[in-house]
Design an enzyme around this catalytic site. Structure first.
Site, PDB file in Angstrom:
ATOM      1  N   GLN A 198       0.845  -1.189   0.000  1.00 50.12           N
ATOM      2  CA  GLN A 198       0.000   0.000   0.000  1.00 50.12           C
ATOM      3  C   GLN A 198       0.882   1.241   0.000  1.00 50.12           C
ATOM      4  OE1 GLN A 198      -3.211   1.362   0.440  1.00 50.12           O
ATOM      5  NE2 GLN A 198      -2.356   3.329   1.001  1.00 50.12           N
ATOM      6  N   THR A 199       0.563   2.199  -0.852  1.00 46.91           N
ATOM      7  CA  THR A 199       1.298   3.456  -0.818  1.00 46.91           C
ATOM      8  C   THR A 199       0.414   4.592  -1.287  1.00 46.91           C
ATOM      9  OG1 THR A 199       3.212   4.656  -1.695  1.00 46.91           O
ATOM     10  CG2 THR A 199       2.215   3.019  -3.132  1.00 46.91           C
ATOM     11  N   ARG A 200       0.631   5.763  -0.711  1.00 47.03           N
ATOM     12  CA  ARG A 200       0.030   6.992  -1.218  1.00 47.03           C
ATOM     13  C   ARG A 200       1.135   7.982  -1.592  1.00 47.03           C
ATOM     14  NH1 ARG A 200      -0.353   8.240   4.530  1.00 47.03           N
ATOM     15  NH2 ARG A 200       0.420  10.346   4.913  1.00 47.03           N
ATOM     16  N   HIS A 204      10.354   5.173  -3.134  1.00 43.98           N
ATOM     17  CA  HIS A 204      11.785   5.453  -3.110  1.00 43.98           C
ATOM     18  C   HIS A 204      12.551   4.151  -2.881  1.00 43.98           C
ATOM     19  CE1 HIS A 204      11.289   5.363   1.237  1.00 43.98           C
ATOM     20  NE2 HIS A 204      10.428   6.367   1.180  1.00 43.98           N
ATOM     21  N   HIS A 207      11.484   1.638  -0.175  1.00 40.42           N
ATOM     22  CA  HIS A 207      10.319   0.828  -0.540  1.00 40.42           C
ATOM     23  C   HIS A 207      10.728  -0.306  -1.472  1.00 40.42           C
ATOM     24  CE1 HIS A 207       7.794   4.733   0.025  1.00 40.42           C
ATOM     25  NE2 HIS A 207       7.877   4.075   1.158  1.00 40.42           N
ATOM     26  N   GLY A 292       4.869  -1.269   7.237  1.00 36.63           N
ATOM     27  CA  GLY A 292       6.125  -0.673   7.669  1.00 36.63           C
ATOM     28  C   GLY A 292       5.909   0.318   8.793  1.00 36.63           C
ATOM     29  N   ARG A 293       6.765   1.299   8.873  1.00 35.09           N
ATOM     30  CA  ARG A 293       6.665   2.297   9.947  1.00 35.09           C
ATOM     31  C   ARG A 293       5.528   3.278   9.655  1.00 35.09           C
ATOM     32  NH1 ARG A 293       9.224   7.182   8.815  1.00 35.09           N
ATOM     33  NH2 ARG A 293       9.725   7.534  11.015  1.00 35.09           N
ATOM     34  N   ASP A 294       4.797   3.633  10.685  1.00 33.54           N
ATOM     35  CA  ASP A 294       3.762   4.668  10.634  1.00 33.54           C
ATOM     36  C   ASP A 294       2.820   4.492   9.444  1.00 33.54           C
ATOM     37  OD1 ASP A 294       2.462   6.863  11.692  1.00 33.54           O
ATOM     38  OD2 ASP A 294       3.638   8.310  10.551  1.00 33.54           O
ATOM     39  N   HIS A 295       2.353   3.274   9.248  1.00 34.60           N
ATOM     40  CA  HIS A 295       1.440   2.984   8.137  1.00 34.60           C
ATOM     41  C   HIS A 295       0.181   3.841   8.261  1.00 34.60           C
ATOM     42  CE1 HIS A 295      -0.238   0.081   5.087  1.00 34.60           C
ATOM     43  NE2 HIS A 295      -1.350   0.669   5.531  1.00 34.60           N
ATOM     44  N   ALA A 296      -0.183   4.523   7.180  1.00 34.48           N
ATOM     45  CA  ALA A 296      -1.397   5.353   7.095  1.00 34.48           C
ATOM     46  C   ALA A 296      -1.406   6.470   8.125  1.00 34.48           C
ATOM     47  CB  ALA A 296      -2.661   4.499   7.229  1.00 34.48           C
TER      48      ALA A 296
END
Length: 390
Positions: A198-200, A204, A207, A292-296
């Site tokens: 998932q990405t918004r 980089h 990722h 990963g870290r701090d998702h959403a």
């Protein structure tokens, strides 16, 4: 914090109920426009229209419509539907009191003034917005974009099953697939295990590192960027999708990767949204999901790894998807490669880490991004977009 949790393959589980929800009714010989004549109408916001698509196509299975009051309260309090099924964010249809009073029986849903579906209204109830904000977003601060959207909606929630007339392919028709269509691709390619990302944000090198580590363990990667409504300072979806295209064309194995857009609106609910993202990817036929870290996350409302820890509320069997937990990754100048705190012995002064704010500043100034941070082809797409904005 584990870098990768029990990576052995698992078989594809069916969505709850055994089959995907399918409440899409394409206009055809059996569709009579006269059915809509005389029915009350309700104009949807962009967010609610995205929810309608996610509900009708099965992305939010086992939900078949906007939540009733018992499920709404249970999700807020217990992260489960009233029957105990895991679910983390209330999917509701907020309307004004005037609209609620006029919404009885079958109500035609419109977007941009055009009919796009209907809802069979079974309940109308008061939203508990303060309670919802505190529990779902962990704050009542209107500066939080998810809370701001919550407060901006109507006071009354309509509940009931929905029907979508046609899947909106939006700005990315080549990449816009329903859960059933993604499952067909996975099956055709023979992937027994598939990981979703998932990405918004633009991808980089950190990722890319996560993707390729995981591809050593599973058959395929579903790159599944969110292209629904986001906050104003996020990179526009069109720019992000073009960046994904050039990256995948040149640096990823074509037979083992699939780019497909995720049309949901972003809620910025941190840990709760990580659960929603995982459960919905299960419905797309995915067996593994990267967190990963701090998702959403947004701002400092959530802890760095809260979105990983919250999954302990469920058993793997009831989730139906395996969660792969990664720590923060970055380029270490001394190690000369991408690493994580688990693999790098050097202090932060050795690390190349750029904040989103700093990246945007460099792009607006027309500056180059370091090759260790992002691929030059991606940087060129981003720089061109920001330069065009002036």
């Amino acid at each position: 914090m584990t870098t990768l949790s029990n990576p052995s393959p698992i078989l594809l589980p069916p969505p709850l109920g055994g089959t995907l929800v399918n409440r899409v009714r394409r206009p055809g010989p059996d569709f009579d426009p006269a059915e809509l004549a005389g029915l009350p109408r309700l104009e949807l916001s962009d967010r609610s229209y995205a929810d309608l698509e996610m509900l009708a196509t099965g992305a939010y299975s086992p939900l078949t419509g906007f939540l009733g009051e018992a499920d709404y309260l249970s999700v807020i309090e217990h992260l489960r539907l009233a029957d105990g099924t895991p679910w983390s964010i209330p999917i509701t249809l907020p309307v004004s009191r005037e609209e609620a009073a006029q919404s009885t029986g079958r109500v035609v849903l419109t977007h941009g003034g055009e009919p796009v579906g209907w809802i069979e209204v079974q309940e109308r109830y008061e939203g508990r917005k303060g309670f919802e904000a505190r529990e779902v977003y962990r704050t009542e601060d209107a500066a939080h974009p998810g809370v701001a959207a919550l407060y901006a909606g109507g006071e009354v929630y309509l509940a009931g099953p929905v029907t979508l007339f046609e899947v909106p392919r939006g700005a990315f028709p080549r990449h816009h697939r329903t859960p059933a269509e993604v499952r067909e691709v996975i099956e055709a390619r023979g992937w027994r295990t598939t990981v979703a990302f998932q990405t918004r944000n633009p991808i980089h090198r950190a990722h890319e590192y996560l993707h390729k580590v995981t591809l050593e363990l599973v058959d395929g990667l579903l790159l599944h960027p969110l292209v629904g409504q986001t906050k104003g300072d996020d990179v526009p979806a069109g720019t992000r999708v073009r960046a994904y295209e050039v990256l995948l064309e040149r640096y990823y194995p074509q037979a083992r990767t699939l780019l497909s857009v995720y049309p949901a609106a972003m809620r910025y609910a941190g840990p709760r949204e990580a659960i929603l993202h995982a459960l919905s990817r299960r419905n797309y036929g995915v067996t593994h999901f990267i967190v990963g870290r701090d998702h959403a996350g947004v701002g400092s409302y959530y802890g760095t790894y809260d979105a990983q820890e919250i999954f302990s509320a469920y058993t793997p069997e009831e989730l139906g998807i395996r969660i792969l937990k990664f720590e923060h990754t970055f380029y270490c100048k001394t190690c000369g490669q991408l690493v994580s705190p688990r693999t790098c012995p050097h202090g932060s002064e050795h690390h190349l880490v750029l904040s989103g704010t700093r990246v945007r500043e460099k792009l607006r100034a027309g500056e180059s991004l370091p090759a260790e941070f992002t691929r030059p082809e991606v940087a060129e797409v981003l720089r061109g977009a920001y330069t065009a904005q002036g």
